[in-house]
Design a protein around this motif. Structure first.
Motif, short mmCIF file in Angstrom:
data_model
loop_
_atom_site.label_atom_id
_atom_site.label_comp_id
_atom_site.label_asym_id
_atom_site.label_seq_id
_atom_site.Cartn_x
_atom_site.Cartn_y
_atom_site.Cartn_z
N THR A 16 11.25 65.23 44.32
CA THR A 16 10.43 64.64 45.38
C THR A 16 10.81 63.18 45.61
O THR A 16 10.80 62.71 46.75
N GLY A 17 11.18 62.47 44.54
CA GLY A 17 11.62 61.09 44.70
C GLY A 17 12.86 60.99 45.57
O GLY A 17 12.98 60.11 46.42
N ALA A 18 13.81 61.92 45.36
CA ALA A 18 15.02 61.94 46.18
C ALA A 18 14.67 62.24 47.64
O ALA A 18 15.23 61.63 48.56
N TYR A 19 13.74 63.16 47.84
CA TYR A 19 13.31 63.48 49.22
C TYR A 19 12.71 62.24 49.89
O TYR A 19 13.08 61.90 51.03
N TYR A 20 11.78 61.57 49.22
CA TYR A 20 11.11 60.42 49.85
C TYR A 20 12.07 59.25 50.05
O TYR A 20 11.94 58.50 51.02
N ALA A 21 13.04 59.09 49.14
CA ALA A 21 14.03 58.03 49.33
C ALA A 21 14.89 58.30 50.56
O ALA A 21 15.20 57.38 51.33
N LEU A 22 15.25 59.56 50.77
CA LEU A 22 15.96 59.92 52.00
C LEU A 22 15.08 59.68 53.22
O LEU A 22 15.52 59.09 54.22
N TYR A 23 13.84 60.14 53.14
CA TYR A 23 12.92 60.06 54.28
C TYR A 23 12.68 58.61 54.72
O TYR A 23 12.64 58.31 55.91
N HIS A 24 12.55 57.71 53.75
CA HIS A 24 12.26 56.31 54.07
C HIS A 24 13.53 55.45 54.18
O HIS A 24 13.46 54.30 54.61
N GLY A 25 14.67 56.01 53.78
CA GLY A 25 15.91 55.24 53.83
C GLY A 25 16.04 54.23 52.71
O GLY A 25 16.71 53.21 52.86
N TRP A 26 15.45 54.54 51.55
CA TRP A 26 15.52 53.61 50.41
C TRP A 26 16.90 53.70 49.75
O TRP A 26 17.26 54.69 49.15
N GLY A 27 17.68 52.63 49.90
CA GLY A 27 19.00 52.58 49.29
C GLY A 27 20.12 53.09 50.17
O GLY A 27 21.28 53.07 49.77
N ILE A 28 19.81 53.56 51.37
CA ILE A 28 20.82 54.06 52.30
C ILE A 28 20.65 53.37 53.64
O ILE A 28 19.65 52.70 53.88
N ASP A 29 21.64 53.53 54.51
CA ASP A 29 21.65 52.78 55.78
C ASP A 29 20.53 53.19 56.72
O ASP A 29 19.89 52.35 57.35
N GLU A 30 20.30 54.50 56.85
CA GLU A 30 19.32 55.01 57.80
C GLU A 30 18.49 56.10 57.14
O GLU A 30 18.99 56.86 56.31
N PRO A 31 17.19 56.22 57.50
CA PRO A 31 16.38 57.33 56.97
C PRO A 31 16.95 58.69 57.39
O PRO A 31 17.56 58.82 58.46
N ILE A 32 16.75 59.67 56.54
CA ILE A 32 17.23 61.03 56.81
C ILE A 32 16.07 61.99 56.57
O ILE A 32 15.49 62.02 55.48
N LYS A 33 15.74 62.78 57.58
CA LYS A 33 14.68 63.77 57.44
C LYS A 33 15.28 65.13 57.13
O LYS A 33 16.02 65.68 57.96
N VAL A 34 14.99 65.65 55.96
CA VAL A 34 15.51 66.96 55.59
C VAL A 34 14.46 68.02 55.90
O VAL A 34 13.26 67.75 55.92
#
Length: 375
Positions: A16-34
């Motif tokens: 779930t942490g990986a999902y929310y980090a993608l969703y909010h864009g934490w540590g990456i250039d742009e948010p990603i909604k999976v």
């Protein structure tokens, strides 16, 4: 479809942490909604409880928001063994992750999180992504705050923390976790030919590998080649400033504190600061390749920050390219904000046999149109 494939041990917050980090864009250039989350692990004792907790969190998330994340029985992927203790277990895990990347989700956008489970699971997943992960858009480690990681362990999650803290572990607040991209080269074979795709940002070890294997350089697909050669162009600009410009402190990809994004090249000597935004054109054609105005826009924002931050320093900014001219809008903004437009002249043939062992002979002013004459 965007799919998160997360390796899973006995800490439910990893997926779930990986999902929310993608969703909010934490540590990456742009948010990603999976749209879908797949967990991949072993049949270890307690894994049912871990997967149930993940499913409950995504059900809560779907209820709290307008998202519709799929995580159900079909998304719980495991090998028969309880650990990677035998050769058979390793083979089973390799076959499982290969099937997911090479068959089931090869036509989807896959985001691979390798923080959960055994280190050997991460190694097998990384090798598989290199060889078969044609749909993998990025591979990530998940950094988690030390206290959050401790509370999220199997030993503590159900016995030592209350419901509120459990929710924080499963849905971390901002600043408690972030993705760490893992760059790698992906190999593809078709009709007897090999091609390479760079996943993630260029790093020095990738450059060294390609330089030691120059026969691979022509095999890099076009977008990745642009990233690799663009990175080396920035490095060579940096080296030119150190060797020919007399700059004593030179940095590559310099990050301004409190500012999103970075500076391609940052250089200092005495009371002078020079920053450079770089642009390399592949297959350069003087008639159709012009430096775009957005390159000037990018450096204008950064140079203004530095001029405000260091009022006593002389802050200069260059846009450096192998192109010998720029768009009219680029010249306009360069003139307005005192940005120097510089060129190296054509240099692409220098990449044909090596990435590292060459240098830029000179950097000089572009010839500007009369109305934008740069003095």
């Amino acid at each position: 479809m965007n799919v998160l494939i997360s390796l899973l041990g006995l800490s439910p917050g990893v997926a779930t942490g990986a999902y929310y980090a993608l969703y909010h864009g934490w540590g990456i250039d742009e948010p990603i909604k999976v749209n879908k989350v797949i967990t991949v692990g072993t049949n270890a004792q307690g894994i049912d409880r871990v997967e149930d907790e993940i499913e409950r969190e995504f059900m809560r998330w779907n209820s709290d928001t307008d998202n519709n994340i799929q995580y159900d029985e079909t998304c719980r992927m495991r090998i028969e063994g309880s650990d990677l203790a035998r050769e058979k277990d390793v083979k089973d895990f390799r076959m499982l992750i290969t099937k997911l990347l090479h068959e089931d989700y090869k036509n989807d956008n896959v985001y691979l999180a390798v923080a959960g489970g055994r280190k050997s699971m991460a190694a097998l997943a990384a090798v598989t992504a290199q060889l078969y992960g044609y749909g993998v858009q990025g591979m990530y480690h998940l950094y988690v705050d030390e206290n959050l990681e401790k509370d999220g362990s199997f030993e503590n999650f159900w016995s030592s923390i209350d419901d509120r803290r459990q929710r924080e572990v499963m849905r971390p607040p901002s600043g408690q976790c972030n993705l760490v991209p893992i760059p790698y080269l992906q190999f593809k074979g078709r009709d007897g030919e090999i091609s390479l795709t760079l996943r993630g940002e260029v790093q020095d070890y990738i450059i060294r590998y390609l330089d030691e294997n120059p026969s691979f350089i022509p095999r890099i697909e076009e977008k990745s080649k642009g990233n690799v050669l663009g990175y080396m162009f920035e490095v060579k600009v940096m080296e030119y400033l150190r060797q020919s410009g007399g700059y004593t402190r030179v940095s590559h990809h310099y990050t301004l504190p409190g500012h999103r994004g970075d500076i391609d090249v940052f250089a200092e000597k005495d009371e002078k600061i020079l920053i450079c935004e770089c642009k390399l054109f592949l297959n350069y054609n003087s008639e159709c390749h012009l430096v775009e105005s957005k390159k000037v826009d990018q450096i204008v924002e950064r140079v203004n920050i530095l001029r405000d931050r260091y009022p006593d320093a002389k802050v200069e900014a260059w846009v450096v390219s192998n192109a010998e001219n720029a768009e009219d809008d680029a010249w306009y903004w360069a003139k307005k904000y005192d940005i120097k437009m510089k060129t190296t002249g054509p240099i692409e043939d220098r990449f044909r046999t090596t990435l590292i062992d060459w240098r830029i002979p000179r950097i000089y002013d572009m010839k500007s149109p009369d109305q934008f004459d740069q003095k």
